[in-house]
Scaffold this active site. Sequence first.
Site, short mmCIF file in Angstrom:
data_model
loop_
_atom_site.label_atom_id
_atom_site.label_comp_id
_atom_site.label_asym_id
_atom_site.label_seq_id
_atom_site.Cartn_x
_atom_site.Cartn_y
_atom_site.Cartn_z
N GLY A 203 50.30 35.55 43.03
CA GLY A 203 49.32 35.89 42.00
C GLY A 203 48.69 37.23 42.29
O GLY A 203 49.18 38.01 43.11
N GLY A 204 47.57 37.49 41.63
CA GLY A 204 46.91 38.78 41.80
C GLY A 204 46.28 38.95 43.16
O GLY A 204 46.08 40.08 43.61
N MET A 205 45.93 37.84 43.83
CA MET A 205 45.24 37.99 45.11
C MET A 205 45.75 37.04 46.18
O MET A 205 45.15 36.94 47.25
CB MET A 205 43.74 37.75 44.91
CG MET A 205 43.39 36.38 44.35
SD MET A 205 41.60 36.08 44.22
CE MET A 205 41.17 35.88 45.94
N LYS B 296 48.50 28.77 51.09
CA LYS B 296 48.13 29.88 50.21
C LYS B 296 47.44 30.93 51.05
O LYS B 296 46.40 30.68 51.66
CB LYS B 296 47.21 29.39 49.10
CG LYS B 296 46.91 30.48 48.08
CD LYS B 296 46.50 29.90 46.76
CE LYS B 296 46.55 30.97 45.68
NZ LYS B 296 46.40 30.40 44.34
N ASP C 75 39.01 32.56 40.59
CA ASP C 75 40.37 33.03 40.35
C ASP C 75 41.16 32.00 39.55
O ASP C 75 42.25 31.59 39.94
CB ASP C 75 41.08 33.35 41.68
CG ASP C 75 42.31 34.23 41.48
OD1 ASP C 75 42.32 35.02 40.51
OD2 ASP C 75 43.26 34.12 42.28
#
Length: 434
Positions: free
Chosen positions: A23-25, A43, A141
């Site tokens: 994902g983005g982060m 994660k 998020d």
Amino acid sequence: MTRHEPGDLLARRYLLLEPLAAGGMSVIWRAFDQSLQRTVAVKVVTSSLQTGLGDRARARTEARAAARLLHPDAIEIYDYGEAVTRNGAVAAFVVMPLLDGTPLAERIAEGPLPWPEAASIGVRMARVLAAGHARGLVHRDVTAENVLLTPDGPKLLDFGIAARAGTPDDDRGTPPYVAPERLDGAATHPAVDVYALGVLLFAMITGRTPYPETTWEQLEAARRTAPPPRLTGVPHSVAALCQRCLAHDPDRRPSAAAAADALTAALKLGKRVRRGLAMAGAGAGVLALSLLAWLEYPPGELGPVVTAPTPSATPSAVPSAVPSAVPSAVPSVTASHRLTERVQVEVHTVRQAVDGFHATLERPGVCGSTGGDVALDIKQVLRGSLVTPGKEESGLAGLRRKLADREREGRLDPACRDELEIRLTEITAARRQP
């Protein structure tokens, strides 16, 4: 940016095997827990943690709080840790069960979801967010990458690196889902999750996010002030909710719990409409199609409802006066039969249709939160539209505008407006009978 490769060992325990999603982060890895001899999901946050002890202690505290959030749609947290990456940065990681599922982002990439499916996912995500907010946790998020579609339904990832409400903001987040107030450094607040929920709804229904920006720099440059885009092809209560979630002013957004309730009401109404239309006879086909179109598109995008008169229609006339409160004359029937009667409105008189409108407005439940002053105002406008010769059409149009205004002001629940609009459709159809 932090980086890991297959074969890396986190905390001398978690062996990274292969990346599953990015994902983005963050990046989700399939990993092996060497201590408990089981396969897990890890994660790893791709942006480095600040090295201050206070920041790292806060991250641990937040992860422990999130671990106590037990919700069927939030993935359980096994462990939290921090690891030094190959480039010397410190990265946070969260260990979770490895579930069989597909990231929602992959489902969206295949094409838009039908609105009932999107709303069903939205309900469950809103409820898990509401549970987190009740504990003072803000996810920060909520994205399509962080929703996993499993055989047991959608699951929200990543509460393990949530933040406490009121803490200073940082740059964690995926730009298309980032609330505008975060660009000004506003403290962490549940409204940022509601904004992301609105983006998620929009993306599920349209196949794209409402705005094209994909980087923090692009967000800073855009600084939008125009009203958020509005969904089409869905019940207007869903479109209105999504637009409120995307409001630039966080104070104008609903709570996650209120968003869940609104989507639930829309789904229930949609189910009743579909069931009723399925039962409706061919004699009511034109009105059925008109009602279906009204439910699928926001007001103003369609022409007026047209009904097909039948020989068995009962003559009716506009009553000389309509009292502000009339006992309901609509018989008690099952939900499916009731909706069939709505479609086959040629058997109604204007009086019955008006009685049904009042009964809906006064009935506890979907319209139960409507204030007494708002309900009285609505009744008076309806009465005025029916007792003024030659003004019926403009009067009912004015009442529809008033319902829309009260919804925008937050004084009329979207699901209640849906029900009242159906009753107005009945009144209009009853008046047009020969």
